[in-house]
Design a protein around this motif. Structure first.
Motif, PDB file in Angstrom:
ATOM      1  N   ILE A   1     -59.751  12.953  30.557  1.00 57.01           N
ATOM      2  CA  ILE A   1     -61.100  13.289  31.020  1.00 57.01           C
ATOM      3  C   ILE A   1     -61.286  12.716  32.422  1.00 57.01           C
ATOM      4  N   GLY A   2     -61.850  13.507  33.320  1.00 58.22           N
ATOM      5  CA  GLY A   2     -62.172  13.036  34.679  1.00 58.22           C
ATOM      6  C   GLY A   2     -63.674  13.001  34.860  1.00 58.22           C
ATOM      7  N   LEU A   3     -64.183  11.867  35.317  1.00 60.66           N
ATOM      8  CA  LEU A   3     -65.626  11.718  35.538  1.00 60.66           C
ATOM      9  C   LEU A   3     -65.931  11.700  37.029  1.00 60.66           C
ATOM     10  N   GLY A   4     -66.885  12.503  37.440  1.00 61.36           N
ATOM     11  CA  GLY A   4     -67.444  12.383  38.788  1.00 61.36           C
ATOM     12  C   GLY A   4     -68.835  11.792  38.642  1.00 61.36           C
ATOM     13  N   VAL A   5     -69.053  10.610  39.218  1.00 65.66           N
ATOM     14  CA  VAL A   5     -70.328   9.917  39.014  1.00 65.66           C
ATOM     15  C   VAL A   5     -70.962   9.581  40.362  1.00 65.66           C
ATOM     16  N   ALA A   6     -72.250   9.866  40.488  1.00 71.12           N
ATOM     17  CA  ALA A   6     -72.965   9.559  41.724  1.00 71.12           C
ATOM     18  C   ALA A   6     -72.992   8.054  41.950  1.00 71.12           C
ATOM     19  N   GLY A   7     -72.596   7.601  43.126  1.00 67.91           N
ATOM     20  CA  GLY A   7     -72.716   6.187  43.451  1.00 67.91           C
ATOM     21  C   GLY A   7     -71.419   5.538  43.887  1.00 67.91           C
ATOM     22  N   LYS A   8     -71.526   4.241  44.126  1.00 67.73           N
ATOM     23  CA  LYS A   8     -70.387   3.416  44.518  1.00 67.73           C
ATOM     24  C   LYS A   8     -69.687   2.963  43.249  1.00 67.73           C
ATOM     25  N   ILE A   9     -68.409   3.239  43.138  1.00 72.21           N
ATOM     26  CA  ILE A   9     -67.724   2.973  41.872  1.00 72.21           C
ATOM     27  C   ILE A   9     -66.517   2.060  42.053  1.00 72.21           C
ATOM     28  N   ASP A  10     -66.142   1.396  40.968  1.00 73.21           N
ATOM     29  CA  ASP A  10     -64.887   0.659  40.917  1.00 73.21           C
ATOM     30  C   ASP A  10     -63.980   1.455  39.987  1.00 73.21           C
ATOM     31  N   ALA A  11     -63.116   2.299  40.593  1.00 74.43           N
ATOM     32  CA  ALA A  11     -62.298   3.219  39.796  1.00 74.43           C
ATOM     33  C   ALA A  11     -61.338   2.444  38.889  1.00 74.43           C
ATOM     34  N   GLU A  12     -60.814   1.307  39.369  1.00 74.50           N
ATOM     35  CA  GLU A  12     -59.871   0.497  38.582  1.00 74.50           C
ATOM     36  C   GLU A  12     -60.542  -0.042  37.317  1.00 74.50           C
TER      37      GLU A  12
ATOM     38  N   VAL B   1     -60.452   8.921  33.763  1.00 77.45           N
ATOM     39  CA  VAL B   1     -60.427   8.462  35.158  1.00 77.45           C
ATOM     40  C   VAL B   1     -61.777   8.778  35.801  1.00 77.45           C
ATOM     41  N   MET B   2     -62.146   7.972  36.810  1.00 81.53           N
ATOM     42  CA  MET B   2     -63.461   8.135  37.419  1.00 81.53           C
ATOM     43  C   MET B   2     -63.332   8.244  38.939  1.00 81.53           C
ATOM     44  N   GLU B   3     -64.233   9.003  39.500  1.00 81.41           N
ATOM     45  CA  GLU B   3     -64.292   9.180  40.953  1.00 81.41           C
ATOM     46  C   GLU B   3     -65.768   9.359  41.292  1.00 81.41           C
ATOM     47  N   ASN B   4     -66.134   9.075  42.525  1.00 85.48           N
ATOM     48  CA  ASN B   4     -67.494   9.383  42.971  1.00 85.48           C
ATOM     49  C   ASN B   4     -67.713  10.896  42.853  1.00 85.48           C
ATOM     50  N   ASP B   5     -68.929  11.329  42.521  1.00 80.95           N
ATOM     51  CA  ASP B   5     -69.152  12.757  42.277  1.00 80.95           C
ATOM     52  C   ASP B   5     -68.934  13.627  43.517  1.00 80.95           C
ATOM     53  N   ALA B   6     -69.270  13.091  44.695  1.00 75.59           N
ATOM     54  CA  ALA B   6     -69.051  13.881  45.914  1.00 75.59           C
ATOM     55  C   ALA B   6     -67.558  13.945  46.243  1.00 75.59           C
ATOM     56  N   ASN B   7     -66.821  12.898  45.882  1.00 77.03           N
ATOM     57  CA  ASN B   7     -65.369  12.963  46.045  1.00 77.03           C
ATOM     58  C   ASN B   7     -64.776  13.992  45.082  1.00 77.03           C
ATOM     59  N   ALA B   8     -65.333  14.057  43.865  1.00 82.15           N
ATOM     60  CA  ALA B   8     -64.880  15.075  42.903  1.00 82.15           C
ATOM     61  C   ALA B   8     -65.172  16.477  43.457  1.00 82.15           C
ATOM     62  N   PHE B   9     -66.347  16.634  44.074  1.00 85.65           N
ATOM     63  CA  PHE B   9     -66.681  17.891  44.761  1.00 85.65           C
ATOM     64  C   PHE B   9     -65.600  18.221  45.791  1.00 85.65           C
ATOM     65  N   GLY B  10     -65.199  17.204  46.575  1.00 82.28           N
ATOM     66  CA  GLY B  10     -64.175  17.401  47.608  1.00 82.28           C
ATOM     67  C   GLY B  10     -62.840  17.814  47.014  1.00 82.28           C
ATOM     68  N   LEU B  11     -62.461  17.180  45.911  1.00 80.64           N
ATOM     69  CA  LEU B  11     -61.202  17.549  45.250  1.00 80.64           C
ATOM     70  C   LEU B  11     -61.252  18.993  44.774  1.00 80.64           C
ATOM     71  N   GLY B  12     -62.400  19.386  44.210  1.00 83.36           N
ATOM     72  CA  GLY B  12     -62.557  20.758  43.719  1.00 83.36           C
ATOM     73  C   GLY B  12     -62.493  21.775  44.845  1.00 83.36           C
ATOM     74  N   GLU B  13     -63.268  21.547  45.912  1.00 83.13           N
ATOM     75  CA  GLU B  13     -63.290  22.504  47.029  1.00 83.13           C
ATOM     76  C   GLU B  13     -61.944  22.546  47.755  1.00 83.13           C
ATOM     77  N   ALA B  14     -61.235  21.398  47.813  1.00 76.97           N
ATOM     78  CA  ALA B  14     -59.915  21.370  48.457  1.00 76.97           C
ATOM     79  C   ALA B  14     -58.890  22.122  47.608  1.00 76.97           C
ATOM     80  N   PHE B  15     -59.030  22.006  46.288  1.00 79.06           N
ATOM     81  CA  PHE B  15     -58.062  22.613  45.364  1.00 79.06           C
ATOM     82  C   PHE B  15     -58.257  24.128  45.266  1.00 79.06           C
ATOM     83  N   ALA B  16     -59.517  24.546  45.190  1.00 76.56           N
ATOM     84  CA  ALA B  16     -59.749  25.962  44.891  1.00 76.56           C
ATOM     85  C   ALA B  16     -60.961  26.549  45.609  1.00 76.56           C
ATOM     86  N   GLY B  17     -61.512  25.863  46.596  1.00 81.26           N
ATOM     87  CA  GLY B  17     -62.747  26.343  47.211  1.00 81.26           C
ATOM     88  C   GLY B  17     -62.674  26.502  48.718  1.00 81.26           C
ATOM     89  N   ALA B  18     -63.787  26.220  49.375  1.00 77.50           N
ATOM     90  CA  ALA B  18     -63.906  26.468  50.812  1.00 77.50           C
ATOM     91  C   ALA B  18     -63.032  25.551  51.657  1.00 77.50           C
TER      92      ALA B  18
END
Lengths: 324, 324
Positions: free
Chosen positions: B69-80, B111-128
């Motif tokens: 499961i991958g989580l995109g969460v709004a905010g400053k995160i400690d992924a480790e 695994v966790m990532e900031n939600d806007a970073n998850a947006f970036g991964l998505g758009e880089a993988f398959a978007g604009a």
């Protein structure tokens, strides 16, 4: 047996500095000449060639083999074509075939980089940035230059001829006019020019109508360093200009720390000599403008190579260009 | 034979979106539930687990093997550590052992990532952002999130738990209060919350005292989308809020283009649906705030994956975490 040498040149808005460096980045000889925005491009290039010839003569007399010349030039550059595209403080150089003219006159390869990027190469190689992966470089001089070191390397972005240009980011809506044509850029608040113009405006606005700052203005002797001396002697108006500078720098650096997710900056350039007058306001401003990074985690370092940073960086760039 | 699947989750300030994706990033099933800042952390995590269980059930019934499961969460995160450190719009989640709780309940790696970073991964993988080396991502939602893709990879800076946080850069001195505690951040001018608060201030300030915008406010039904509908119908006050949003975005993007030496941005998030109301002011503002990049060279793209960008990015992150 002869050893290899390169010449590094730092061409800014008021001075042309040049140095002969050995392969360890040690400066063997250095020179400094005045330039200004009113000097024609031909005259500036003749001066540049004369300075390089003097250093080449020094290399020859010390049995050193001049391999290449590295230029650090203020402004937006086309490194491939070897021309300056846009330089608010060196308008006469825009479009001039700088690299090919110098290469032809000197008979060695010439490479060019933005002067603040050359500063970054120098500080990364042998200065305050050594060993740091990610940092923002800022040069406080006639203008405000900048560079980014990301992942241990100088960042060039999309190769558009500029990067790290923190001096031309908008800080204050309807702020003072900037040499670049916009208003309220960091450079319009935090450069040597901004200090001089700010002092003039205070005086012509009816403030600071006596004392040393006024005398300097009346006699046409205002300079960033003279204003710094007034601030150090306790002049509150001179001090207010450094507070404005520091606050603007703090906002810019805080914003970049927030966006880049990093926490180191290295500040250099001639006006960084006024460190004690602006670093307090920089830190206060950082504390008030960052919500992601704890202000105590931000590290603002002073250039370790001083005036020589861009020279050493440009000489290093020249070495790397012939030893790839 | 069973095929691999992952769950991507986008946990924002108002909604919890989740989706089951296959190894090609195709969404096989998706869910959406309301969350809010007043919900306790325990209740929010229970909801998260219930949503994931529903999707896991879907996977099982379709003979798919849930790998992670991958989580995109709004905010400053400690992924480790798998915790949210600081989240202006999800205060209740700060410090909660989100990743370990979910991993324990679901029996798969999380695994966790900031939600806007998850947006970036998505758009880089398959978007604009696909195929672009360097770009700035901006998500306009309850808040304003952001990410940087540099050299073709999501940029994490010094690994401090935040990067690309364009929403919390200072734009306007003494501007509106921001959820992060500062004033005049981009988020305080360009988010869904900023639209709603701005409309309320216009009305309570004696402007827009009749018409649909007023009725919405009186009935407690103001939302970013309702304000957009008013703007589209020609309400000048509603339009003025999108002009403010666009101008602030233009200044921020222009400054980043100048510093990064790049020229592409991708804008997404729910409020980007109001594109036609703010893109004009963005472009005007860019033209007035850049001296290094010709305004016509700046490219502002709209997210191609829409609401699903962070979901697809989070699901992709989960795949990459188990296929390293």
């Amino acid at each position: 047996m002869s050893s290899d040498a390169t010449i590094g040149v730092d061409l800014g808005g008021t001075h042309l500095r040049s140095a002969l460096a050995d392969s360890f980045g040690r400066i063997m000889a250095s020179r400094k000449a005045a330039v200004n925005i009113h000097m024609g491009a031909g005259a500036a290039v003749s001066l540049l060639i004369a300075e390089c010839r003097a250093l080449a003569g020094h290399a020859q007399s010390h049995a050193m083999n001049l391999r290449a010349i590295g230029l650090g030039v203020a402004g937006k550059i086309d490194a491939e074509a070897g021309v300056v595209l846009f330089s608010p403080n060196l308008r006469q150089m825009e479009g001039y075939p700088l690299v090919s003219s110098l290469a032809k006159a000197m008979g060695v390869p010439v490479v060019m980089e933005n002067d603040a990027n050359a500063f970054g190469l120098g500080e990364a190689f042998a200065g305050a940035g050594k060993g740091l992966s990610n940092w923002i470089g800022v040069t406080l001089g006639t203008g405000v230059g900048g560079c980014l070191v990301l992942g241990g390397r100088l960042w060039h972005g999309d190769g558009l001829g500029f990067s790290g240009e923190i001096g031309h980011t908008a800080i204050l809506e309807d702020g003072p006019p900037c040499a670049c044509g916009l208003k309220g850029c960091l450079e319009s608040l935090a450069s040597g020019s901004a200090l001089v113009r700010g002092a003039g405006e205070l005086i012509s606005g009816g403030k600071a109508t006596s004392g040393r700052l006024y005398d300097l203005w009346r006699d046409g002797n205002l300079s960033a360093m003279a204003i710094y001396e007034c601030a150090t002697a306790g002049d509150p108006w001179a001090q207010s200009l450094f507070v404005r500078m520091g606050r603007a720098l703090g906002i810019s650096l805080g914003n970049l720390f927030t966006v880049l997710g990093i926490r180191h900056a290295v500040i250099g350039g001639g006006v960084s000599a006024a460190w004690d007058q602006f670093i307090g306001p920089v830190k206060e401003s950082l504390a008030g403008s960052m919500s992601m990074l704890a202000p105590g985690d931000a590290v603002i370092l002073k250039s370790r190579l001083g005036d020589s940073a861009a020279l050493i960086g440009a000489a290093r760039l020249a070495f790397e260009s012939v030893n790839r």
